[in-house]
Design an enzyme around this catalytic site. Structure first.
Site, mmCIF file in Angstrom:
data_model
loop_
_atom_site.group_PDB
_atom_site.id
_atom_site.type_symbol
_atom_site.label_atom_id
_atom_site.label_comp_id
_atom_site.label_asym_id
_atom_site.label_seq_id
_atom_site.Cartn_x
_atom_site.Cartn_y
_atom_site.Cartn_z
ATOM 1 N N ASP A 26 37.333 39.178 48.037
ATOM 2 C CA ASP A 26 36.512 38.010 48.319
ATOM 3 C C ASP A 26 35.605 38.261 49.532
ATOM 4 O O ASP A 26 36.085 38.735 50.572
ATOM 5 C CB ASP A 26 37.456 36.825 48.591
ATOM 6 N N GLU A 33 33.229 41.445 46.318
ATOM 7 C CA GLU A 33 32.232 40.367 46.241
ATOM 8 C C GLU A 33 31.342 40.474 47.469
ATOM 9 O O GLU A 33 31.832 40.397 48.595
ATOM 10 C CB GLU A 33 32.932 39.007 46.210
ATOM 11 N N ASP A 90 43.234 38.860 43.520
ATOM 12 C CA ASP A 90 42.222 38.526 44.516
ATOM 13 C C ASP A 90 42.733 38.894 45.905
ATOM 14 O O ASP A 90 43.891 38.615 46.229
ATOM 15 C CB ASP A 90 41.928 37.019 44.466
ATOM 16 N N HIS A 136 34.109 31.668 38.684
ATOM 17 C CA HIS A 136 34.587 30.357 39.129
ATOM 18 C C HIS A 136 33.622 29.661 40.094
ATOM 19 O O HIS A 136 33.792 28.478 40.386
ATOM 20 C CB HIS A 136 35.955 30.517 39.804
#
Length: 563
Positions: free
Chosen positions: A199, A256, A98, A329
């Protein structure tokens, strides 16, 4: 269409806190992951996306990073991490880490320096502004509720935090900051990782001047989405990142990107754009959200879901690349959300998995999805851990909403649904930990667990294993074109894939009732040479594929040469 390894891969997301605990402290860790790599190899996955394991005060479960080059002590050490990478590579599994660079933790050394004085060399690493008329610099709302600004006594200015107050936004306008981030990315790539999941990466460019957002309803704070999503310099920043870092490695990248359209995704993922390989879009994740947003739950609308996913399938075909997912998640469990998690849990989990895995794009499996893990209903708000959920509950109670109505939304959409510990076996705490788990285990673990699933040839686990094998053996699955059939049908999800003289017919019944599929007039199925690729009920070989009845939550995939 150019063939690439990440187009043919299946990715498994590990949320380390909830995956496997090796030392009995109730928190999943890296040695726990290492102990379960054979399980992942058995499933057949190619890539692990590992949610953050970096140093963090854990305000947002590791998405608030205080040191990008170190491992959080709760998860283990750098030596543990290096062992894990080696063990993954030994099994032919790639590792995607990530990358959280829209914001850092307020405990990061950069921010500690930044807040010391307006003249500090790190001041411009973050977004500081003076107040306006005794109030915040603008009216933007944080994604986690409340103002997106926090006043800091030390220098008498506000800093921007689009998420928690402990997650100050980094200032991407500053070339020095960008250079530091690129160096950090190289640090991990040089250690041998295989890519990054980025992210909220489309938040890094903000509109200059940070103007107020329209606020027609006169709320205390307004959604500033149009001012920080897909901002004016986003493509410039990503192209620079690609030139300085990504182009020098054989790395897989997925961004994302809330609020992205297929047209924008084409710019982010186009073959000649030199930005990213694929994006995570969220449009299909809002299909059961009303005008009030995520927590305003409305009934599931299958034709709407089909319309959204078809737009992405056809919009990016030959131009960019899709990510395929039902769970992660941040999302509730799909079998509870779009399936039937009681009477038809196994059938509906298999059906939903098939509908997704037969599409074009790179599929992502979230830990426990391959077992049909379900949403959880904790009795009290005190049993929940997620900052987004807790902030929302507090805010809604203050607005006078009934706690039981708020809890109903949490049972459906709360992020802790995905974060309950992985269910390994029927022993205490589902075999996740010998201690007290950081978040309660879903009470249904005695029936739903990996050990039982692996022993049962008819389990969801073995079905997912088959889905993964089919993608590797059939180029039509990653590369074929997509045509939706019966788009308005309220309960049938049917589509055709075509590639190099072959066709796939995929038909799923998204309901508790039986359903009838009839191929449209212009669709001719080669009955003589058709074969069933996969199904979740037994299918008679002689049965026509032009017209057939489906049992509740049945799915069938037929493969045949084009006529």
């Amino acid at each position: 269409m150019k063939k690439q390894w990440w187009k043919e891969s299946v990715v498994y997301q590990i949320y380390p806190r909830s995956f496997m605990d090796s030392n009995g402290d109730g928190i999943g860790d890296i040695q726990g992951i290492i102990s379960k790599l054979d399980y992942l190899q058995e499933l057949g996955i190619d890539v692990v996306w590992l949610s953050p394991v970096y140093d963090s005060p854990n305000d947002d479960n590791g998405y608030d990073i205080s040191d990008y080059r170190n491992i959080m002590h709760e998860f283990g050490s750098m030596a543990d991490w290096e062992e894990m990478l080696g063990e993954m590579h030994k099994r032919g599994i790639k590792l995607v880490m990530d990358l959280v660079v829209n914001h850092s933790s307020d405990e990061h050394a950069w921010f500690i320096e930044s807040r010391k004085s307006k003249e500090n060399v790190y001041r411009e690493y973050y977004i500081w502004r003076e107040g306006k008329d005794g109030k915040e610099p603008n009216n933007w709302e944080s994604v986690f509720s409340g103002s997106a600004w926090k006043y800091d006594d030390q220098t008498g200015e506000y800093y921007l935090h689009l998420f928690s107050q402990k997650q100050p936004d980094l200032n991407w306008e500053n070339p020095q900051l960008r250079s530091e981030i690129y160096d950090m990315m190289k640090f991990w790539l040089d250690k041998g990782i295989d890519g990054f999941r980025m992210d909220v990466i489309n938040f890094i460019s903000k509109v200059p001047g940070l103007p107020d957002a329209p606020n027609p309803e006169g709320k205390p704070y307004a959604s500033g989405h149009d001012y920080f999503m897909n901002g004016p310099r986003i493509h410039e920043f990503l192209q620079e990142m690609n030139e300085k870092v990504l182009s020098r490695y054989d790395a897989m990248t997925v961004g994302e990107m809330p609020g992205v359209t297929p047209e924008e995704a084409e710019l982010y993922t186009g073959n000649d754009r030199n930005e990213l390989n694929m994006v995570f879009q969220f449009e299909h994740m809002d299909v059961d959200s009303g005008a009030g947003g995520k927590w305003d739950v409305i009934p599931f609308d299958l034709p709407k879901l089909k319309e959204i996913l078809t737009k992405w399938q056809t919009g990016l075909h030959g131009k960019g690349w899709n990510s395929l997912y039902w769970n992660n998640h941040d999302q509730p469990r799909v079998v509870s959300r779009f399936g039937n998690d009681s009477e038809y849990r196994v059938e509906s989990a298999k059906m939903l998995g098939t509908l997704l895995h037969m599409m074009q794009g790179t599929p992502y499996i979230y830990q426990g999805e391959e077992l049909g893990m379900t949403n959880v209903r904790f009795e009290s708000i005190d049993d929940y851990q997620d900052i987004e959920t807790l902030n929302m509950f507090k805010e809604k109670v203050q607005e006078g909403k009934a706690p039981e109505d708020i809890m109903a939304s949490i049972y459906t959409k709360g992020r802790d649904n995905a974060r309950t510990p992985m269910q390994w076996n029927a022993t205490e705490n589902a075999g996740f930990t010998a201690g007290t788990p950081w978040l309660q285990v879903n009470p249904n673990y005695k029936a739903i667990n990996a050990e039982a699933a692996m022993k049962d040839p008819q389990s969801i686990f073995h079905f997912y294993k088959q889905l993964i094998e089919l993608r590797k053996m059939n180029p039509i699955i990653p590369y074929g074109s997509f045509e939706l059939l019966h788009g308005d049908h309220p309960t049938l999800y049917a589509y055709i894939r075509r590639y190099e003289g072959e066709e796939l017919l995929v038909v799923g019944n998204v309901s508790n009732e039986t359903g009838l599929f009839e191929a449209p007039e212009d669709v001719k199925i080669n009955e003589e040479e058709k074969r069933i690729l996969i199904s979740n009920y037994g299918v008679e070989k002689m049965e026509s594929a032009q017209r057939f009845e489906l049992k509740p939550w049945e799915v069938r995939v037929y493969k045949y040469p084009a006529n």
